[in-house]
Design a protein around this motif. Structure first.
Motif, mmCIF file in Angstrom:
data_model
loop_
_atom_site.group_PDB
_atom_site.id
_atom_site.type_symbol
_atom_site.label_atom_id
_atom_site.label_comp_id
_atom_site.label_asym_id
_atom_site.label_seq_id
_atom_site.Cartn_x
_atom_site.Cartn_y
_atom_site.Cartn_z
ATOM 1 N N UNK A 21 -21.711 -54.408 30.990
ATOM 2 C CA UNK A 21 -20.865 -54.469 29.804
ATOM 3 C C UNK A 21 -21.773 -54.692 28.605
ATOM 4 N N UNK A 22 -21.673 -53.788 27.630
ATOM 5 C CA UNK A 22 -22.483 -53.886 26.423
ATOM 6 C C UNK A 22 -21.585 -54.239 25.245
ATOM 7 N N UNK A 23 -21.933 -55.323 24.576
ATOM 8 C CA UNK A 23 -21.219 -55.772 23.384
ATOM 9 C C UNK A 23 -22.113 -55.450 22.191
ATOM 10 N N UNK A 24 -21.648 -54.542 21.350
ATOM 11 C CA UNK A 24 -22.431 -54.067 20.209
ATOM 12 C C UNK A 24 -21.782 -54.550 18.911
ATOM 13 N N UNK A 25 -22.418 -55.508 18.270
ATOM 14 C CA UNK A 25 -21.902 -56.045 17.011
ATOM 15 C C UNK A 25 -22.253 -55.083 15.889
ATOM 16 N N UNK A 39 -13.485 -63.339 23.529
ATOM 17 C CA UNK A 39 -12.551 -63.509 24.641
ATOM 18 C C UNK A 39 -12.142 -62.158 25.231
ATOM 19 N N UNK A 40 -12.012 -61.142 24.383
ATOM 20 C CA UNK A 40 -11.712 -59.799 24.865
ATOM 21 C C UNK A 40 -12.864 -59.277 25.720
ATOM 22 N N UNK A 41 -14.096 -59.522 25.282
ATOM 23 C CA UNK A 41 -15.253 -59.107 26.067
ATOM 24 C C UNK A 41 -15.262 -59.794 27.432
ATOM 25 N N UNK A 42 -14.928 -61.074 27.467
ATOM 26 C CA UNK A 42 -14.846 -61.793 28.750
ATOM 27 C C UNK A 42 -13.763 -61.202 29.643
ATOM 28 N N UNK A 43 -12.613 -60.915 29.056
ATOM 29 C CA UNK A 43 -11.500 -60.330 29.824
ATOM 30 C C UNK A 43 -11.933 -59.005 30.437
ATOM 31 N N UNK A 44 -12.586 -58.171 29.645
ATOM 32 C CA UNK A 44 -13.044 -56.875 30.143
ATOM 33 C C UNK A 44 -14.140 -57.034 31.197
ATOM 34 N N UNK A 45 -15.002 -57.998 31.015
ATOM 35 C CA UNK A 45 -16.052 -58.254 32.006
ATOM 36 C C UNK A 45 -15.453 -58.647 33.351
ATOM 37 N N UNK A 46 -14.453 -59.508 33.327
ATOM 38 C CA UNK A 46 -13.774 -59.891 34.573
ATOM 39 C C UNK A 46 -13.046 -58.695 35.180
ATOM 40 N N UNK A 47 -12.343 -57.953 34.354
ATOM 41 C CA UNK A 47 -11.550 -56.808 34.817
ATOM 42 C C UNK A 47 -12.423 -55.754 35.499
ATOM 43 N N UNK A 48 -13.611 -55.530 34.956
ATOM 44 C CA UNK A 48 -14.488 -54.473 35.477
ATOM 45 C C UNK A 48 -15.586 -54.998 36.399
ATOM 46 N N UNK A 49 -15.512 -56.275 36.760
ATOM 47 C CA UNK A 49 -16.446 -56.873 37.720
ATOM 48 C C UNK A 49 -17.906 -56.593 37.346
ATOM 49 N N UNK A 50 -18.248 -56.888 36.099
ATOM 50 C CA UNK A 50 -19.603 -56.592 35.633
ATOM 51 C C UNK A 50 -20.622 -57.524 36.277
ATOM 52 N N UNK A 51 -21.823 -56.972 36.431
ATOM 53 C CA UNK A 51 -22.929 -57.734 37.010
ATOM 54 C C UNK A 51 -24.075 -57.903 36.025
ATOM 55 N N UNK A 52 -23.939 -57.273 34.855
ATOM 56 C CA UNK A 52 -24.986 -57.371 33.844
ATOM 57 C C UNK A 52 -24.337 -57.293 32.468
ATOM 58 N N UNK A 53 -25.004 -57.906 31.489
ATOM 59 C CA UNK A 53 -24.487 -57.893 30.128
ATOM 60 C C UNK A 53 -25.586 -57.600 29.132
ATOM 61 N N UNK A 82 -18.953 -65.545 35.439
ATOM 62 C CA UNK A 82 -19.117 -64.149 35.861
ATOM 63 C C UNK A 82 -20.296 -64.029 36.824
ATOM 64 N N UNK A 83 -20.253 -63.061 37.724
ATOM 65 C CA UNK A 83 -21.372 -62.886 38.662
ATOM 66 C C UNK A 83 -22.525 -62.087 38.047
ATOM 67 N N UNK A 84 -22.952 -62.496 36.860
ATOM 68 C CA UNK A 84 -24.020 -61.783 36.162
ATOM 69 C C UNK A 84 -25.362 -62.051 36.828
ATOM 70 N N UNK A 85 -26.150 -60.983 36.936
ATOM 71 C CA UNK A 85 -27.519 -61.127 37.424
ATOM 72 C C UNK A 85 -28.489 -61.181 36.259
ATOM 73 N N UNK A 86 -28.171 -60.400 35.213
ATOM 74 C CA UNK A 86 -29.036 -60.356 34.038
ATOM 75 C C UNK A 86 -28.199 -60.260 32.775
ATOM 76 N N UNK A 87 -28.711 -60.891 31.717
ATOM 77 C CA UNK A 87 -28.079 -60.852 30.401
ATOM 78 C C UNK A 87 -29.177 -60.597 29.376
ATOM 79 N N UNK A 88 -29.068 -59.475 28.663
ATOM 80 C CA UNK A 88 -30.063 -59.103 27.659
ATOM 81 C C UNK A 88 -29.472 -59.267 26.266
ATOM 82 N N UNK A 89 -30.308 -59.662 25.349
ATOM 83 C CA UNK A 89 -29.921 -59.841 23.955
ATOM 84 C C UNK A 89 -30.844 -58.992 23.097
ATOM 85 N N UNK A 90 -30.256 -58.280 22.136
ATOM 86 C CA UNK A 90 -31.043 -57.548 21.146
ATOM 87 C C UNK A 90 -30.954 -58.343 19.860
#
Length: 144
Positions: A21-25, A39-53, A82-90
């Motif tokens: 899931x990519x959140x682009x500000x 909160x919408x991003x969290x909802x979508x992350x749960x809905x789509x079972x994301x493993x990376x952000x 969330x079951x995230x393995x990796x979280x990247x920040x730009x």
């Protein structure tokens, strides 16, 4: 890549091959609209079972101290479920945003069990966050 949500200040993408899931500000936002977007991003992350952000703050500006507090106290603990393995920040090009994001990350790094890393470019962040994914390398490279 599918766009799941868009507002004047935020776009949320789903990269299905890598469950990313990519959140682009896109612009400045504060207060309730910022919180609703997160909160919408969290909802979508749960809905789509994301493993990376991937959080691209390149165009985001200052995060107000009250919003920083909310992110640390409310958003990050939920993100940590969330079951995230990796979280990247730009990193943002805005110096005040960089300071605010750094402050938030310092305050909550102990809550996140996934690997986290910050980058100056989206392409570097994307390659790092998708490394080791189940998707073939050609699928990953085609999304950059």
């Amino acid at each position: 890549m599918a766009i799941l949500s868009t507002t004047p200040f935020l776009r949320i993408h789903l990269h299905e091959p890598t469950a990313l899931l990519e959140v682009e500000w896109l612009d400045f936002v504060q207060g309730e609209p910022l919180r609703e977007a997160l909160l919408d991003a969290l909802r979508l992350a749960h809905l789509h079972h994301v493993r990376a952000g991937l959080c691209d703050t390149k165009l985001m500006r200052t995060i107000r101290p009250t919003d920083q507090d909310w992110i640390v106290q409310r958003f990050i603990p939920e993100l940590a479920t969330l079951p995230l393995k990796r979280l990247a920040l730009v990193w943002s090009s805005d110096a005040l945003n960089r300071m605010g994001v750094s402050h938030v990350m310092q305050r909550c790094s102990h809550l996140l069990t996934c690997e986290t890393e910050a980058f100056d470019s989206r392409s570097e962040a994307f390659l790092w966050v998708t490394a080791g994914s189940a998707a073939p390398q050609s699928a990953v490279l085609s999304e950059i």
